[in-house]
Design an enzyme around this catalytic site. Structure first.
Site, PDB file in Angstrom:
ATOM      1  CG  HIS A 122      -1.898  -1.161   1.170  1.00 56.03           C
ATOM      2  ND1 HIS A 122      -1.683  -2.335   1.851  1.00 56.03           N
ATOM      3  CD2 HIS A 122      -3.074  -1.324   0.520  1.00 56.03           C
ATOM      4  CE1 HIS A 122      -2.676  -3.163   1.619  1.00 56.03           C
ATOM      5  NE2 HIS A 122      -3.540  -2.577   0.810  1.00 56.03           N
ATOM      6  CG  HIS A 150      -3.649  -5.989  -3.321  1.00 51.02           C
ATOM      7  ND1 HIS A 150      -3.440  -4.641  -3.576  1.00 51.02           N
ATOM      8  CD2 HIS A 150      -4.228  -6.048  -2.099  1.00 51.02           C
ATOM      9  CE1 HIS A 150      -3.869  -3.927  -2.554  1.00 51.02           C
ATOM     10  NE2 HIS A 150      -4.359  -4.753  -1.642  1.00 51.02           N
ATOM     11  CB  CYS A 173     -11.337  -5.445   4.994  1.00 49.13           C
ATOM     12  SG  CYS A 173     -12.755  -4.380   4.739  1.00 49.13           S
ATOM     13  CG  HIS A 209      -5.056  -8.226   1.918  1.00 43.76           C
ATOM     14  ND1 HIS A 209      -5.000  -7.412   3.035  1.00 43.76           N
ATOM     15  CD2 HIS A 209      -5.130  -7.403   0.855  1.00 43.76           C
ATOM     16  CE1 HIS A 209      -5.037  -6.148   2.655  1.00 43.76           C
ATOM     17  NE2 HIS A 209      -5.115  -6.112   1.339  1.00 43.76           N
ATOM     18  CD  GLU A 221     -10.279  -6.166  11.021  1.00 43.90           C
ATOM     19  OE1 GLU A 221     -11.050  -5.212  10.840  1.00 43.90           O
ATOM     20  OE2 GLU A 221      -9.649  -6.714  10.097  1.00 43.90           O
ATOM     21  CD  GLU A 276      -6.525  -0.303   0.661  1.00 43.76           C
ATOM     22  OE1 GLU A 276      -6.244  -1.249  -0.107  1.00 43.76           O
ATOM     23  OE2 GLU A 276      -6.463  -0.398   1.889  1.00 43.76           O
ATOM     24  CD  GLU A 319      -7.881  -3.952  -1.054  1.00 42.42           C
ATOM     25  OE1 GLU A 319      -6.949  -4.041  -0.242  1.00 42.42           O
ATOM     26  OE2 GLU A 319      -9.081  -3.893  -0.706  1.00 42.42           O
ATOM     27  CD1 TRP A 329     -14.103  -1.249   2.447  1.00 42.38           C
ATOM     28  CD2 TRP A 329     -12.410   0.187   2.203  1.00 42.38           C
ATOM     29  NE1 TRP A 329     -13.463  -1.171   3.650  1.00 42.38           N
ATOM     30  CE2 TRP A 329     -12.409  -0.295   3.527  1.00 42.38           C
ATOM     31  CE3 TRP A 329     -11.420   1.093   1.815  1.00 42.38           C
ATOM     32  CZ2 TRP A 329     -11.471   0.105   4.476  1.00 42.38           C
ATOM     33  CZ3 TRP A 329     -10.482   1.490   2.745  1.00 42.38           C
ATOM     34  CH2 TRP A 329     -10.514   1.004   4.062  1.00 42.38           C
TER      35      TRP A 329
END
Length: 183
Positions: A37, A44, A79, A81, A99, A126, A128, A173
């Site tokens: 980032h 990604h 959120c 990855h 989280e 960002e 994505e 987002w």
């Protein structure tokens, strides 16, 4: 966490990897999350999840002050990855635990083709492909303070009213996802 473990002398370091994507959304490599980032963030793979309760409320979280992107922004529940080779649903379960200190169930795709690009005031990007899921909370929350600054449950109509009145406290987002969610 999905990634790789590096041995350096007497220490072992875990490096979280993200899956890099080509413009068609196909995996084309990996990179350490900590190096992805910036002003020229490569495309990604990520995911977003909206936790829902039995009354239709969703869990909103405020990103911790120390987060690299959008610190203190209010956003959808969590959120993350998926790591290389990790099933996205498995990544949802992993990140819920990491989280929110929570277990989730009934994970379902909601916006499987969601993709966005957003730029912070400091130029950080960002970028994505970010499938969006819903899930149900299966127990108490114990959010990690380095991930979550605050949290609250809100009805979807109430959230839409808040956003209509002032969208600035929310992540870009989340705003795009909210606009795309079925009513």
């Amino acid at each position: 966490m999905s990634g790789t473990t590096l041995a350096t002398g007497d220490a072992t370091t875990h490096v979280e990897l993200v899956v890099l994507l080509d413009e068609r959304g196909r995996p084309c490599g990996t990179a350490p999350k900590a190096q992805v980032h910036h002003a020229d963030t490569p495309l990604h793979l990520a995911f977003s999840c909206w936790l829902l309760d039995d009354t239709g409320r969703t869990l909103l979280t405020q990103r911790a002050a120390g987060k690299r992107t959008w610190p203190l922004a209010w956003t959808n529940s969590f959120c993350g990855h998926p790591g290389p080779g990790e099933d996205p649903v498995d990544a949802v379960h992993r990140r819920a635990a990491d989280e929110l200190g929570a277990r989730v169930g009934d994970v379902r795709p909601l916006l499987p083709d969601f993709r966005y690009r957003a730029v912070m005031d400091d130029g950080t990007v960002e970028n994505e492909v970010c499938p969006v899921f819903t899930a149900r909370l299966l127990g108490p929350l114990a959010p990690a303070p380095d991930e979550v600054g605050d949290w609250r449950w809100v009805g979807m109509d109430g959230l839409r009213a808040e956003v209509a009145a002032d969208a600035t406290p929310f992540s870009p987002w989340m705003l795009e996802q909210l606009a795309a969610l079925p009513r």
